[in-house]
Design a protein around this motif. Structure first.
Motif, PDB file in Angstrom:
ATOM      1  N   ARG A  79      -4.287   7.422   2.270  1.00  0.00           N
ATOM      2  CA  ARG A  79      -3.755   6.069   2.587  1.00  0.00           C
ATOM      3  C   ARG A  79      -3.232   6.247   4.129  1.00  0.00           C
ATOM      4  N   SER A  80      -3.231   5.039   4.888  1.00  0.00           N
ATOM      5  CA  SER A  80      -2.640   4.999   6.131  1.00  0.00           C
ATOM      6  C   SER A  80      -0.933   5.209   5.727  1.00  0.00           C
ATOM      7  N   ASN A  81      -0.497   5.696   6.885  1.00  0.00           N
ATOM      8  CA  ASN A  81       1.028   6.026   6.839  1.00  0.00           C
ATOM      9  C   ASN A  81       1.615   6.957   5.594  1.00  0.00           C
ATOM     10  N   TRP A  82       0.807   7.558   4.821  1.00  0.00           N
ATOM     11  CA  TRP A  82       1.038   8.264   3.774  1.00  0.00           C
ATOM     12  C   TRP A  82       2.405   9.343   4.226  1.00  0.00           C
ATOM     13  N   LEU A  83       2.141  10.152   5.267  1.00  0.00           N
ATOM     14  CA  LEU A  83       3.165  11.153   5.593  1.00  0.00           C
ATOM     15  C   LEU A  83       4.380  10.627   5.974  1.00  0.00           C
ATOM     16  N   PRO A  84       4.451   9.695   6.881  1.00  0.00           N
ATOM     17  CA  PRO A  84       5.785   9.148   7.280  1.00  0.00           C
ATOM     18  C   PRO A  84       6.422   8.627   5.991  1.00  0.00           C
ATOM     19  N   VAL A  85       5.639   7.913   5.337  1.00  0.00           N
ATOM     20  CA  VAL A  85       6.236   7.106   4.016  1.00  0.00           C
ATOM     21  C   VAL A  85       6.815   8.286   2.917  1.00  0.00           C
ATOM     22  N   VAL A  86       5.941   9.426   2.647  1.00  0.00           N
ATOM     23  CA  VAL A  86       6.352  10.388   1.824  1.00  0.00           C
ATOM     24  C   VAL A  86       7.568  10.933   2.347  1.00  0.00           C
ATOM     25  N   ILE A  87       7.910  11.277   3.676  1.00  0.00           N
ATOM     26  CA  ILE A  87       8.750  11.990   4.345  1.00  0.00           C
ATOM     27  C   ILE A  87      10.187  10.954   4.293  1.00  0.00           C
ATOM     28  N   ALA A  88      10.202   9.645   4.607  1.00  0.00           N
ATOM     29  CA  ALA A  88      11.075   8.794   4.337  1.00  0.00           C
ATOM     30  C   ALA A  88      11.590   8.652   2.854  1.00  0.00           C
ATOM     31  N   SER A  89      10.589   8.311   1.880  1.00  0.00           N
ATOM     32  CA  SER A  89      11.067   8.477   0.528  1.00  0.00           C
ATOM     33  C   SER A  89      11.876   9.626   0.364  1.00  0.00           C
ATOM     34  N   GLY A  90      11.180  10.686   0.566  1.00  0.00           N
ATOM     35  CA  GLY A  90      11.857  12.035  -0.072  1.00  0.00           C
ATOM     36  C   GLY A  90      13.281  12.031   0.701  1.00  0.00           C
ATOM     37  N   LEU A  91      13.459  12.061   2.089  1.00  0.00           N
ATOM     38  CA  LEU A  91      14.836  12.128   2.302  1.00  0.00           C
ATOM     39  C   LEU A  91      15.724  11.047   1.935  1.00  0.00           C
ATOM     40  N   GLY A  92      14.969   9.891   1.759  1.00  0.00           N
ATOM     41  CA  GLY A  92      16.007   8.627   1.484  1.00  0.00           C
ATOM     42  C   GLY A  92      16.524   8.998   0.170  1.00  0.00           C
ATOM     43  N   SER A  93      15.553   9.403  -0.720  1.00  0.00           N
ATOM     44  CA  SER A  93      15.904   9.568  -2.169  1.00  0.00           C
ATOM     45  C   SER A  93      16.936  10.564  -2.466  1.00  0.00           C
ATOM     46  N   ILE A  94      16.708  11.858  -1.829  1.00  0.00           N
ATOM     47  CA  ILE A  94      17.552  12.813  -1.527  1.00  0.00           C
ATOM     48  C   ILE A  94      18.993  12.537  -1.115  1.00  0.00           C
TER      49      ILE A  94
ATOM     50  N   ASN B 122       1.036  -1.147  -0.078  1.00  0.00           N
ATOM     51  CA  ASN B 122      -0.095   0.024  -0.191  1.00  0.00           C
ATOM     52  C   ASN B 122       0.873   1.303   0.151  1.00  0.00           C
ATOM     53  N   ALA B 123       1.901   1.131   0.400  1.00  0.00           N
ATOM     54  CA  ALA B 123       2.791   2.313   0.584  1.00  0.00           C
ATOM     55  C   ALA B 123       3.698   2.572  -0.632  1.00  0.00           C
ATOM     56  N   VAL B 124       3.606   1.588  -1.547  1.00  0.00           N
ATOM     57  CA  VAL B 124       4.473   1.656  -2.734  1.00  0.00           C
ATOM     58  C   VAL B 124       4.174   2.897  -3.539  1.00  0.00           C
ATOM     59  N   PRO B 125       2.940   3.132  -3.970  1.00  0.00           N
ATOM     60  CA  PRO B 125       2.966   4.408  -5.066  1.00  0.00           C
ATOM     61  C   PRO B 125       3.313   5.548  -4.523  1.00  0.00           C
TER      62      PRO B 125
END
Lengths: 105, 236
Positions: B183-198, A48-51
């Motif tokens: 979606r559940s966990n959206w904000l932590p996921v986006v923050i982790a992906s953003g920082l991780g990718s940078i 669910n987190a993928v996209p």
């Protein structure tokens, strides 16, 4: 790159290879996962987190590696994207990047 | 109208914003391809067989330099590795597809195709092959056509930067990210992906920041307490 391999341009071989690995990626995830009878909750949470996870990686570096025009455009789009529909945000973002670059940022 | 035809045309309608958003990139790809030494035919072949914009652009940069073919192919795979995740996620949605339909469907599994499929499933609509292809075929047909147009007329775009064309992709992807914010966990996921990718962008380098950043976000989702796992088993 120029030159032939087996009578076919090397560029064409590279394109065929790129197409094959891309299709393998698009088919492979499903082939591996369909072996599970029931999807464990944590695997489900991961999927669910993928996209959001993947798409964020295509945005974040663009925000920090460009100049102020790029960073400012994305920041404003982020704010208005919470309120406006996707296409409205996209069009405003397009106008912003052109205007800010024209302004010399 | 039969249910199947109606589903197909709903897919066509859903594809229109994506067709519009992808058009500049399809043409830009064609223009840059010729600029980097591909023939018009090779540019069209790449759009028609790879059908993945960001990786096509990455490939182009390397055609221009003298880089070993296997490295170019590996880089395309690295950019497209995210499709493994799309594929695994979408596989849960298309259980009703026949085996041969799945083989076709996965070929057309682009970022927006995946996002739209998940969005349709979130709205509790059935995900049918008719809707899926109604969505995929306009995007695909125009993508190939735009590649050809761009390759032929690309020299007319003398300054893509001034038109902002090179920056439309990040804006578009940002819109897609925001679309998943319920979606559940959206904000932590986006923050982790953003920082991780940078972080990965500056250490390991492009294109691996895509896979590594996504991995960071997915890991956060896995490590969060699975409170919603039962609640949204049906529609999550």
């Amino acid at each position: 790159m120029t030159g032939l391999y087996l009578g076919v341009p090397v560029n064409v071989w590279i394109i065929i290879g790129a197409a094959l690995v891309t299709y393998a990626a698009r088919l492979g995830g499903h082939l591996v996962l369909s072996r599970f009878k029931r999807i464990p909750p944590r695997v489900d949470a991961a999927l669910n987190a993928v996209p959001a996870a993947v798409l964020t990686t295509l945005v974040a570096p663009a925000a920090v590696t460009g100049g102020p025009a790029e960073a400012l455009t994305l920041a404003i789009c982020l704010v208005i994207g919470f309120r406006l529909p996707m296409m409205a945000m996209f069009c405003i973002g397009w106008v912003l990047i052109v205007a800010l670059r024209a302004a010399g940022l | 109208m039969s249910p199947t035809r109606s589903e197909f045309f709903q897919g066509v309608r859903d594809s229109l914003p994506i067709v519009a958003a992808a058009a500049p990139f399809g043409m830009l790809f064609g223009a840059l391809a010729v600029d980097n030494g591909l023939s018009v035919g090779e540019a069209v072949l790449m759009s028609a067989t790879v059908f993945a914009g960001a990786s096509q652009m990455v490939g182009l940069e390397m055609f221009g330099a003298k880089i070993a073919p296997w490295i170019i192919i590996l880089s395309v795979f690295a950019v497209n590795f995210r499709h493994v995740l799309y594929s695994a996620a979408l596989g849960r949605r298309i259980g009703r597809f026949a085996g041969w339909q799945k083989l076709i469907a996965f070929f057309f599994l682009t970022d927006p195709q995946y996002a739209a499929s998940e969005a349709r499933a979130d709205k509790k609509f059935p995900l049918t092959m008719a809707w899926y292809m109604g969505m995929a075929l306009p995007v695909y047909t125009l993508w190939v056509l735009e590649g050809w147009i761009g390759a032929v007329f690309g020299s007319l775009i003398t300054d893509p930067g001034a038109l902002g064309i090179d920056f439309l992709l990040p804006i578009y992807f940002l819109g897609l990210v925001l679309g998943f914010r319920t979606r559940s966990n959206w904000l932590p996921v986006v923050i982790a992906s953003g920082l991780g990718s940078i972080l990965a962008f500056y250490t390991v380098g492009s294109p691996w920041h895509v896979s590594l950043g996504a991995l960071a976000g997915v890991l956060v989702a896995v490590l969060m307490p699975p409170r919603s796992a039962d609640a949204d088993e049906v529609g999550a």
